[in-house]
Write a protein that holds these residues in place. Structure first.
Motif, PDB file in Angstrom:
ATOM      1  N   THR A  60      55.992 -86.042  91.866  1.00 27.92           N
ATOM      2  CA  THR A  60      55.904 -85.594  90.478  1.00 27.92           C
ATOM      3  C   THR A  60      54.570 -84.934  90.137  1.00 27.92           C
ATOM      4  O   THR A  60      54.557 -83.869  89.497  1.00 27.92           O
ATOM      5  CB  THR A  60      56.195 -86.753  89.513  1.00 27.92           C
ATOM      6  N   PRO A  61      53.406 -85.487  90.527  1.00 30.43           N
ATOM      7  CA  PRO A  61      52.142 -84.826  90.179  1.00 30.43           C
ATOM      8  C   PRO A  61      52.011 -83.390  90.691  1.00 30.43           C
ATOM      9  O   PRO A  61      51.699 -82.483  89.907  1.00 30.43           O
ATOM     10  CB  PRO A  61      51.084 -85.759  90.789  1.00 30.43           C
ATOM     11  N   PRO A  62      52.287 -83.118  91.985  1.00 25.16           N
ATOM     12  CA  PRO A  62      52.182 -81.721  92.424  1.00 25.16           C
ATOM     13  C   PRO A  62      53.254 -80.827  91.804  1.00 25.16           C
ATOM     14  O   PRO A  62      53.004 -79.640  91.551  1.00 25.16           O
ATOM     15  CB  PRO A  62      52.334 -81.799  93.945  1.00 25.16           C
ATOM     16  N   LEU A  63      54.428 -81.375  91.523  1.00 27.32           N
ATOM     17  CA  LEU A  63      55.463 -80.576  90.872  1.00 27.32           C
ATOM     18  C   LEU A  63      55.066 -80.209  89.449  1.00 27.32           C
ATOM     19  O   LEU A  63      55.371 -79.109  88.975  1.00 27.32           O
ATOM     20  CB  LEU A  63      56.794 -81.334  90.855  1.00 27.32           C
ATOM     21  N   PHE A  64      54.382 -81.108  88.769  1.00 25.12           N
ATOM     22  CA  PHE A  64      53.911 -80.792  87.419  1.00 25.12           C
ATOM     23  C   PHE A  64      52.955 -79.602  87.458  1.00 25.12           C
ATOM     24  O   PHE A  64      53.037 -78.694  86.634  1.00 25.12           O
ATOM     25  CB  PHE A  64      53.216 -82.004  86.796  1.00 25.12           C
ATOM     26  N   GLU A  65      52.055 -79.596  88.435  1.00 24.37           N
ATOM     27  CA  GLU A  65      51.123 -78.476  88.577  1.00 24.37           C
ATOM     28  C   GLU A  65      51.867 -77.169  88.815  1.00 24.37           C
ATOM     29  O   GLU A  65      51.528 -76.129  88.231  1.00 24.37           O
ATOM     30  CB  GLU A  65      50.139 -78.744  89.716  1.00 24.37           C
ATOM     31  N   GLU A  66      52.902 -77.206  89.657  1.00 21.91           N
ATOM     32  CA  GLU A  66      53.691 -75.993  89.916  1.00 21.91           C
ATOM     33  C   GLU A  66      54.386 -75.528  88.643  1.00 21.91           C
ATOM     34  O   GLU A  66      54.466 -74.325  88.356  1.00 21.91           O
ATOM     35  CB  GLU A  66      54.718 -76.259  91.020  1.00 21.91           C
ATOM     36  N   ALA A  67      54.900 -76.472  87.855  1.00 20.90           N
ATOM     37  CA  ALA A  67      55.612 -76.113  86.632  1.00 20.90           C
ATOM     38  C   ALA A  67      54.686 -75.452  85.621  1.00 20.90           C
ATOM     39  O   ALA A  67      55.046 -74.459  84.977  1.00 20.90           O
ATOM     40  CB  ALA A  67      56.254 -77.356  86.022  1.00 20.90           C
ATOM     41  N   ILE A  68      53.475 -75.981  85.474  1.00 14.67           N
ATOM     42  CA  ILE A  68      52.516 -75.396  84.536  1.00 14.67           C
ATOM     43  C   ILE A  68      52.115 -73.999  84.993  1.00 14.67           C
ATOM     44  O   ILE A  68      51.963 -73.070  84.188  1.00 14.67           O
ATOM     45  CB  ILE A  68      51.275 -76.312  84.407  1.00 14.67           C
ATOM     46  N   ARG A  69      51.966 -73.820  86.290  1.00 15.70           N
ATOM     47  CA  ARG A  69      51.646 -72.492  86.816  1.00 15.70           C
ATOM     48  C   ARG A  69      52.774 -71.504  86.533  1.00 15.70           C
ATOM     49  O   ARG A  69      52.538 -70.351  86.152  1.00 15.70           O
ATOM     50  CB  ARG A  69      51.380 -72.579  88.321  1.00 15.70           C
ATOM     51  N   VAL A  70      54.004 -71.963  86.718  1.00 11.03           N
ATOM     52  CA  VAL A  70      55.155 -71.099  86.448  1.00 11.03           C
ATOM     53  C   VAL A  70      55.185 -70.684  84.985  1.00 11.03           C
ATOM     54  O   VAL A  70      55.426 -69.509  84.660  1.00 11.03           O
ATOM     55  CB  VAL A  70      56.470 -71.817  86.835  1.00 11.03           C
ATOM     56  N   LEU A  71      54.944 -71.624  84.084  1.00  9.32           N
ATOM     57  CA  LEU A  71      54.942 -71.287  82.667  1.00  9.32           C
ATOM     58  C   LEU A  71      53.836 -70.288  82.341  1.00  9.32           C
ATOM     59  O   LEU A  71      54.023 -69.394  81.504  1.00  9.32           O
ATOM     60  CB  LEU A  71      54.793 -72.558  81.826  1.00  9.32           C
ATOM     61  N   ALA A  72      52.686 -70.418  82.997  1.00  4.96           N
ATOM     62  CA  ALA A  72      51.595 -69.456  82.794  1.00  4.96           C
ATOM     63  C   ALA A  72      51.998 -68.076  83.306  1.00  4.96           C
ATOM     64  O   ALA A  72      51.726 -67.050  82.656  1.00  4.96           O
ATOM     65  CB  ALA A  72      50.332 -69.936  83.499  1.00  4.96           C
ATOM     66  N   LEU A  73      52.644 -68.035  84.468  1.00  6.52           N
ATOM     67  CA  LEU A  73      53.094 -66.751  85.022  1.00  6.52           C
ATOM     68  C   LEU A  73      54.128 -66.090  84.116  1.00  6.52           C
ATOM     69  O   LEU A  73      54.048 -64.884  83.825  1.00  6.52           O
ATOM     70  CB  LEU A  73      53.696 -66.964  86.413  1.00  6.52           C
ATOM     71  N   LYS A  74      55.099 -66.858  83.646  1.00  6.80           N
ATOM     72  CA  LYS A  74      56.141 -66.298  82.784  1.00  6.80           C
ATOM     73  C   LYS A  74      55.551 -65.783  81.480  1.00  6.80           C
ATOM     74  O   LYS A  74      55.941 -64.717  80.981  1.00  6.80           O
ATOM     75  CB  LYS A  74      57.209 -67.352  82.495  1.00  6.80           C
ATOM     76  N   THR A  75      54.617 -66.544  80.948  1.00  6.33           N
ATOM     77  CA  THR A  75      53.961 -66.132  79.707  1.00  6.33           C
ATOM     78  C   THR A  75      53.208 -64.819  79.901  1.00  6.33           C
ATOM     79  O   THR A  75      53.271 -63.917  79.058  1.00  6.33           O
ATOM     80  CB  THR A  75      52.996 -67.230  79.228  1.00  6.33           C
ATOM     81  N   ALA A  76      52.530 -64.710  81.032  1.00  4.09           N
ATOM     82  CA  ALA A  76      51.777 -63.490  81.333  1.00  4.09           C
ATOM     83  C   ALA A  76      52.711 -62.291  81.461  1.00  4.09           C
ATOM     84  O   ALA A  76      52.433 -61.214  80.910  1.00  4.09           O
ATOM     85  CB  ALA A  76      50.969 -63.675  82.614  1.00  4.09           C
ATOM     86  N   VAL A  77      53.799 -62.456  82.181  1.00  3.56           N
ATOM     87  CA  VAL A  77      54.753 -61.351  82.346  1.00  3.56           C
ATOM     88  C   VAL A  77      55.345 -60.955  81.001  1.00  3.56           C
ATOM     89  O   VAL A  77      55.507 -59.772  80.695  1.00  3.56           O
ATOM     90  CB  VAL A  77      55.870 -61.726  83.342  1.00  3.56           C
ATOM     91  N   PHE A  78      55.666 -61.934  80.190  1.00  3.62           N
ATOM     92  CA  PHE A  78      56.235 -61.658  78.862  1.00  3.62           C
ATOM     93  C   PHE A  78      55.277 -60.812  78.033  1.00  3.62           C
ATOM     94  O   PHE A  78      55.674 -59.828  77.409  1.00  3.62           O
ATOM     95  CB  PHE A  78      56.525 -62.988  78.157  1.00  3.62           C
ATOM     96  N   GLU A  79      54.003 -61.188  78.036  1.00  4.26           N
ATOM     97  CA  GLU A  79      53.005 -60.433  77.273  1.00  4.26           C
ATOM     98  C   GLU A  79      52.831 -59.021  77.822  1.00  4.26           C
ATOM     99  O   GLU A  79      52.796 -58.045  77.067  1.00  4.26           O
ATOM    100  CB  GLU A  79      51.658 -61.154  77.323  1.00  4.26           C
ATOM    101  N   LEU A  80      52.724 -58.919  79.130  1.00  3.34           N
ATOM    102  CA  LEU A  80      52.419 -57.636  79.757  1.00  3.34           C
ATOM    103  C   LEU A  80      53.620 -56.685  79.815  1.00  3.34           C
ATOM    104  O   LEU A  80      53.448 -55.500  80.078  1.00  3.34           O
ATOM    105  CB  LEU A  80      51.889 -57.874  81.178  1.00  3.34           C
ATOM    106  N   SER A  81      54.818 -57.217  79.575  1.00  2.00           N
ATOM    107  CA  SER A  81      56.017 -56.364  79.570  1.00  2.00           C
ATOM    108  C   SER A  81      56.497 -56.101  78.150  1.00  2.00           C
ATOM    109  O   SER A  81      57.645 -55.722  77.933  1.00  2.00           O
ATOM    110  CB  SER A  81      57.141 -57.019  80.380  1.00  2.00           C
ATOM    111  N   ASP A  82      55.609 -56.320  77.202  1.00  3.54           N
ATOM    112  CA  ASP A  82      55.936 -56.082  75.782  1.00  3.54           C
ATOM    113  C   ASP A  82      57.102 -56.939  75.314  1.00  3.54           C
ATOM    114  O   ASP A  82      57.982 -56.483  74.585  1.00  3.54           O
ATOM    115  CB  ASP A  82      56.241 -54.600  75.522  1.00  3.54           C
ATOM    116  N   GLY A  83      57.120 -58.189  75.757  1.00  2.00           N
ATOM    117  CA  GLY A  83      58.122 -59.127  75.269  1.00  2.00           C
ATOM    118  C   GLY A  83      59.485 -59.008  75.924  1.00  2.00           C
ATOM    119  O   GLY A  83      60.500 -59.351  75.295  1.00  2.00           O
ATOM    120  N   ASP A  84      59.522 -58.576  77.176  1.00  2.15           N
ATOM    121  CA  ASP A  84      60.794 -58.460  77.891  1.00  2.15           C
ATOM    122  C   ASP A  84      61.153 -59.839  78.472  1.00  2.15           C
ATOM    123  O   ASP A  84      60.628 -60.259  79.493  1.00  2.15           O
ATOM    124  CB  ASP A  84      60.674 -57.435  79.018  1.00  2.15           C
ATOM    125  N   GLU A  85      62.067 -60.517  77.801  1.00  7.41           N
ATOM    126  CA  GLU A  85      62.440 -61.875  78.195  1.00  7.41           C
ATOM    127  C   GLU A  85      63.076 -61.925  79.579  1.00  7.41           C
ATOM    128  O   GLU A  85      62.827 -62.832  80.364  1.00  7.41           O
ATOM    129  CB  GLU A  85      63.408 -62.462  77.162  1.00  7.41           C
TER     130      GLU A  85
END
Length: 203
Positions: A60-85
């Motif tokens: 669970t601890p390393p998976l939590f780190e991966e999940a937070i990284r994924v959310l950061a990546l998705k957030t970055a792509v969303f911002e940089l693609s002008d909100g393309d979900e």
């Protein structure tokens, strides 16, 4: 509307800053604790069990780190693609996706955190495609963020995921669980060993 897919370097740079911001919030500690506690409530038949020799306590601890990284990546792509979900719904491994669900279940904390940071966590089931491939766009963005190589214990490509699902499916069916946990033939009429022992003691 068509959007340009941001480069992995752009995504990685922004995702790194987003992750740093998330971890710096006062809500992060509670989010981490709550997400880890939630894991034993969320586990499905086709997510965490894909991990070899799965252990809730150890993984669970390393998976939590991966999940937070994924959310950061998705957030970055969303911002940089002008909100393309659709573009922001990155391909990820099933076990990691399951931990993302556990994190997002902490709704109040996620709302407070994202509002404070001025970001939006992106995750919609109707956008998920489950065709993650090693060295694809997600991996390139992950590396560009400076996080090294995705942990292959958790990051399984679609071919390996399919192979493991076949193995799990056969094992599930051998004990009466069908369709990868979507149905079973248990009536719950037979007493459990504890109930049976209690009945003997009572007589």
């Amino acid at each position: 509307m068509d959007h340009t897919i941001p480069t992995p370097v752009e995504v990685g740079h922004r995702a790194g800053k987003i992750l740093d911001g998330i971890k710096a919030t006062e809500e992060f500690g509670r989010l981490e604790r709550s997400s880890k506690e939630y894991s034993d409530c969320w586990a499905t038949f086709t997510g965490y069990p894909l991990i070899a020799n799965w252990s809730l306590a150890a993984d669970t601890p390393p998976l939590f780190e991966e999940a937070i990284r994924v959310l950061a990546l998705k957030t970055a792509v969303f911002e940089l693609s002008d909100g393309d979900e659709q573009t922001a719904e990155l391909e990820i491994s099933a076990p990691v996706d399951e931990m993302v669900h556990a994190v997002l279940a902490q709704y109040t904390l996620c709302q407070a955190m994202t509002e404070k940071l001025g970001i939006r966590f992106i995750h919609m089931t109707d956008q998920e495609r489950f065709s993650y491939e090693i060295d694809g766009y997600t991996d390139q963005c992950y590396r560009a963020a400076g996080w090294g190589e995705p942990n292959r214990r958790y990051w399984l490509d679609r071919t390996e995921t399919g192979r493991r699902l076949d193995i799990l499916g056969a094992k599930y069916e051998s004990i009466g669980i069908q369709a990868e946990g979507r149905s079973h033939c248990f009536t719950f009429e037979k007493k459990t060993p504890v109930e049976a022992a209690a009945a003997i003691v009572a007589t």
